[in-house]
Design a protein around this motif. Structure first.
Motif, PDB file in Angstrom:
ATOM      1  N   GLY A  97      22.533  -2.366  -3.852  1.00  0.00           N
ATOM      2  CA  GLY A  97      23.221  -1.363  -3.043  1.00  0.00           C
ATOM      3  C   GLY A  97      24.484  -1.876  -2.373  1.00  0.00           C
ATOM      4  N   GLY A  98      24.506  -3.164  -2.015  1.00  0.00           N
ATOM      5  CA  GLY A  98      25.685  -3.721  -1.356  1.00  0.00           C
ATOM      6  C   GLY A  98      26.785  -4.113  -2.310  1.00  0.00           C
ATOM      7  N   LEU A  99      26.511  -4.125  -3.616  1.00  0.00           N
ATOM      8  CA  LEU A  99      27.496  -4.559  -4.608  1.00  0.00           C
ATOM      9  C   LEU A  99      28.106  -3.405  -5.390  1.00  0.00           C
ATOM     10  CD1 LEU A  99      25.509  -7.605  -6.088  1.00  0.00           C
ATOM     11  CD2 LEU A  99      27.352  -7.673  -4.389  1.00  0.00           C
ATOM     12  N   VAL A 100      27.303  -2.392  -5.668  1.00  0.00           N
ATOM     13  CA  VAL A 100      27.735  -1.276  -6.510  1.00  0.00           C
ATOM     14  C   VAL A 100      28.420  -0.209  -5.657  1.00  0.00           C
ATOM     15  CG1 VAL A 100      26.957   0.535  -8.092  1.00  0.00           C
ATOM     16  CG2 VAL A 100      25.848  -1.712  -8.117  1.00  0.00           C
ATOM     17  N   PRO A 101      29.598   0.265  -6.059  1.00  0.00           N
ATOM     18  CA  PRO A 101      30.284   1.329  -5.307  1.00  0.00           C
ATOM     19  C   PRO A 101      29.415   2.574  -5.174  1.00  0.00           C
ATOM     20  CG  PRO A 101      31.759   0.373  -6.941  1.00  0.00           C
ATOM     21  CD  PRO A 101      30.404  -0.198  -7.211  1.00  0.00           C
ATOM     22  N   GLU A 102      29.637   3.327  -4.113  1.00  0.00           N
ATOM     23  CA  GLU A 102      28.788   4.481  -3.814  1.00  0.00           C
ATOM     24  C   GLU A 102      28.771   5.500  -4.952  1.00  0.00           C
ATOM     25  OE1 GLU A 102      28.407   8.020  -0.417  1.00  0.00           O
ATOM     26  OE2 GLU A 102      29.798   6.351  -0.145  1.00  0.00           O
ATOM     27  N   GLY A 103      29.932   5.803  -5.524  1.00  0.00           N
ATOM     28  CA  GLY A 103      29.982   6.782  -6.609  1.00  0.00           C
ATOM     29  C   GLY A 103      29.222   6.320  -7.839  1.00  0.00           C
ATOM     30  N   LEU A 104      29.335   5.030  -8.157  1.00  0.00           N
ATOM     31  CA  LEU A 104      28.621   4.487  -9.311  1.00  0.00           C
ATOM     32  C   LEU A 104      27.119   4.460  -9.053  1.00  0.00           C
ATOM     33  CD1 LEU A 104      28.896   3.298 -12.127  1.00  0.00           C
ATOM     34  CD2 LEU A 104      29.149   1.023 -11.075  1.00  0.00           C
ATOM     35  N   MET A 105      26.726   4.155  -7.817  1.00  0.00           N
ATOM     36  CA  MET A 105      25.307   4.178  -7.483  1.00  0.00           C
ATOM     37  C   MET A 105      24.743   5.583  -7.627  1.00  0.00           C
ATOM     38  SD  MET A 105      22.726   2.329  -6.681  1.00  0.00           S
ATOM     39  CE  MET A 105      23.384   0.770  -6.072  1.00  0.00           C
ATOM     40  N   LEU A 106      25.521   6.583  -7.250  1.00  0.00           N
ATOM     41  CA  LEU A 106      25.104   7.972  -7.458  1.00  0.00           C
ATOM     42  C   LEU A 106      24.963   8.269  -8.953  1.00  0.00           C
ATOM     43  CD1 LEU A 106      24.445  10.735  -6.296  1.00  0.00           C
ATOM     44  CD2 LEU A 106      26.904  11.220  -6.166  1.00  0.00           C
ATOM     45  N   VAL A 236      33.862  -2.542 -12.284  1.00  0.00           N
ATOM     46  CA  VAL A 236      33.080  -1.301 -12.355  1.00  0.00           C
ATOM     47  C   VAL A 236      32.471  -1.132 -13.741  1.00  0.00           C
ATOM     48  CG1 VAL A 236      33.249   1.217 -12.324  1.00  0.00           C
ATOM     49  CG2 VAL A 236      34.341  -0.118 -10.523  1.00  0.00           C
ATOM     50  N   ILE A 237      33.255  -1.419 -14.787  1.00  0.00           N
ATOM     51  CA  ILE A 237      32.753  -1.325 -16.152  1.00  0.00           C
ATOM     52  C   ILE A 237      31.632  -2.335 -16.366  1.00  0.00           C
ATOM     53  CG2 ILE A 237      33.342  -1.482 -18.587  1.00  0.00           C
ATOM     54  CD1 ILE A 237      34.601   0.883 -17.162  1.00  0.00           C
ATOM     55  N   ALA A 238      31.845  -3.566 -15.883  1.00  0.00           N
ATOM     56  CA  ALA A 238      30.823  -4.606 -16.037  1.00  0.00           C
ATOM     57  C   ALA A 238      29.532  -4.213 -15.321  1.00  0.00           C
ATOM     58  CB  ALA A 238      31.350  -5.936 -15.502  1.00  0.00           C
ATOM     59  N   MET A 239      29.657  -3.676 -14.110  1.00  0.00           N
ATOM     60  CA  MET A 239      28.473  -3.231 -13.364  1.00  0.00           C
ATOM     61  C   MET A 239      27.745  -2.112 -14.100  1.00  0.00           C
ATOM     62  SD  MET A 239      29.805  -3.082  -9.417  1.00  0.00           S
ATOM     63  CE  MET A 239      30.399  -4.537  -8.562  1.00  0.00           C
ATOM     64  N   THR A 240      28.529  -1.199 -14.668  1.00  0.00           N
ATOM     65  CA  THR A 240      27.927  -0.057 -15.366  1.00  0.00           C
ATOM     66  C   THR A 240      27.140  -0.512 -16.591  1.00  0.00           C
ATOM     67  OG1 THR A 240      29.785   1.322 -14.647  1.00  0.00           O
ATOM     68  CG2 THR A 240      28.376   2.191 -16.383  1.00  0.00           C
ATOM     69  N   ILE A 241      27.742  -1.388 -17.391  1.00  0.00           N
ATOM     70  CA  ILE A 241      27.061  -1.891 -18.590  1.00  0.00           C
ATOM     71  C   ILE A 241      25.809  -2.668 -18.213  1.00  0.00           C
ATOM     72  CG2 ILE A 241      27.269  -3.432 -20.578  1.00  0.00           C
ATOM     73  CD1 ILE A 241      30.245  -2.752 -20.649  1.00  0.00           C
ATOM     74  N   GLY A 242      25.926  -3.537 -17.215  1.00  0.00           N
ATOM     75  CA  GLY A 242      24.781  -4.330 -16.778  1.00  0.00           C
ATOM     76  C   GLY A 242      23.660  -3.465 -16.231  1.00  0.00           C
ATOM     77  N   GLY A 243      24.015  -2.474 -15.405  1.00  0.00           N
ATOM     78  CA  GLY A 243      22.997  -1.588 -14.843  1.00  0.00           C
ATOM     79  C   GLY A 243      22.323  -0.741 -15.902  1.00  0.00           C
TER      80      GLY A 243
END
Length: 352
Positions: A97-106, A236-243
């Motif tokens: 939660g502290g690393l991922v932007p709010e919109g991406l977390m949504l 953001v792309i890296a976080m999205t792929i990893g998640g």
């Protein structure tokens, strides 16, 4: 196998189209944004209605009836989709939660709340020699339940976070009007136009994908104008792929272990794995447009399902091939030689 799949993905015009839609939205956001010359709201609503009308025309009701009997399998798949998957979001948010932007977390929350997909769930089940009628029934039931459960799950989580969002009643009304109503209308019209839809199945599939590309473009236009790329970088792309990879791995692990523990046949296990781990891009992007409207982070919200879609196709294609290979394994006569090759042939036929 992996190289073959990579070459296939490299030649996938739909994947290239999604990349092009994001690039065009980044370069020319004004055209497809709210209030732009494209009139995205009107065009999007018309496209969504047409897509689900065609889905209703194309779906065989006889196949649905054939798959209804396996109620334990259906209960497991729907529980995986709408209970287990959303629950996975809780530890994910607690850790990242502290690393991922709010919109991406949504966007990850929305991914977890989405129903299963019909086309790839059924296709992978068929390739893996699973229970295809049950897959058709489960994927279709999941899509219909998602009209009501997806906004409920998202709305509950948003309320828990103290954030605003579209009222549940309005969200369900929007989804029912533009998703459920045309689907039912298509089923009603199927006796008259069903054969015509079957003859033009490839054309319908192309139209379906073109509508999704239009929705992706419009979604990113609004987000780019709101600072999607200026406020965020490549991370953001890296976080999205990893998640997305993390959620897919957990979903496949849980569906595999639970279906085996419940003692399902191999065919039903395959159905549970592929239907219980899939998430729909075809319905996900239109539903996002209806649920979140002109949300400034709409482009980021749909990012997880866009990457999850490609990952699930890649990984599940490999798994389906391995499941199918169980019928290709050579059988060895027992040491006593009783029956010899004849017994081996009977064993192969019995497995089929």
């Amino acid at each position: 196998m992996i190289l073959k799949l990579l070459r296939k993905m490299a030649g996938d015009w739909f994947l290239a189209g999604m990349i092009a839609a994001v690039v065009l939205a980044s370069l020319f956001p004004g055209f497809g944004a709210a209030g732009g010359a494209m009139h995205a709201d009107v065009v999007s609503d018309a496209g969504i209605f047409a897509v689900f009308l065609l889905h209703g025309l194309a779906l065989s009701t006889r196949s649905l009836r054939q798959g209804m009997a396996r109620w334990k399998l259906h209960l497991l798949v729907q529980t995986l989709t709408f209970v287990a998957f959303p629950l996975l979001f809780i530890p994910f948010k607690a850790v990242f939660g502290g690393l991922v932007p709010e919109g991406l977390m949504l966007g990850f929350l929305y991914l977890c709340a989405l129903p299963s997909t019909i086309q790839s769930s059924v296709a992978m089940t068929a390739i893996g020699k699973g229970n295809v009628p049950a897959a058709i029934f489960n994927a279709t039931l999941s899509g219909l339940l998602g009209i009501f459960l997806t906004p409920a799950i998202v709305g509950l989580a948003i309320d828990m976070q103290g954030a605003g969002g579209m009222p549940f009643g309005k969200a369900v009304a929007n989804l029912a009007t533009l998703l459920f109503l045309p689907f039912v209308l298509g089923q009603v019209l199927r006796p008259v136009f069903g054969r015509l839809a079957a003859r033009h199945k490839k054309g319908i599939n192309v139209f379906d994908k073109l509508v999704i590309l239009m929705l992706v473009y419009g979604s990113f236009c609004d987000s780019v104008k709101s600072g999607l790329w200026t406020n965020n970088g490549i991370e953001v792309i890296a976080m999205t792929i990893g998640g997305a990879a993390l959620f897919l791995g957990m979903a496949l692990f849980i569906s595999t272990k639970v279906s085996a523990r419940l003692g399902f046949s191999k065919e039903d296990q395959i159905t549970a794995i592929f239907c219980g781990s899939k998430k729909t891009l075809a319905s996900g992007v239109p539903m996002a447009r209806l649920l979140f409207g002109a949300h400034p982070a709409l482009g980021m919200i749909v990012l997880p399902i866009m990457f999850y879609h490609q990952l699930q196709l890649f990984v599940c294609s490999i798994m389906a091939g391995r499941f199918a290979s169980r019928f290709d394994a050579p059988t060895v006569p027992d040491a006593s030689g009783a029956g010899g090759p004849a017994v081996a042939a009977v064993r192969v036929r019995s497995q089929a």
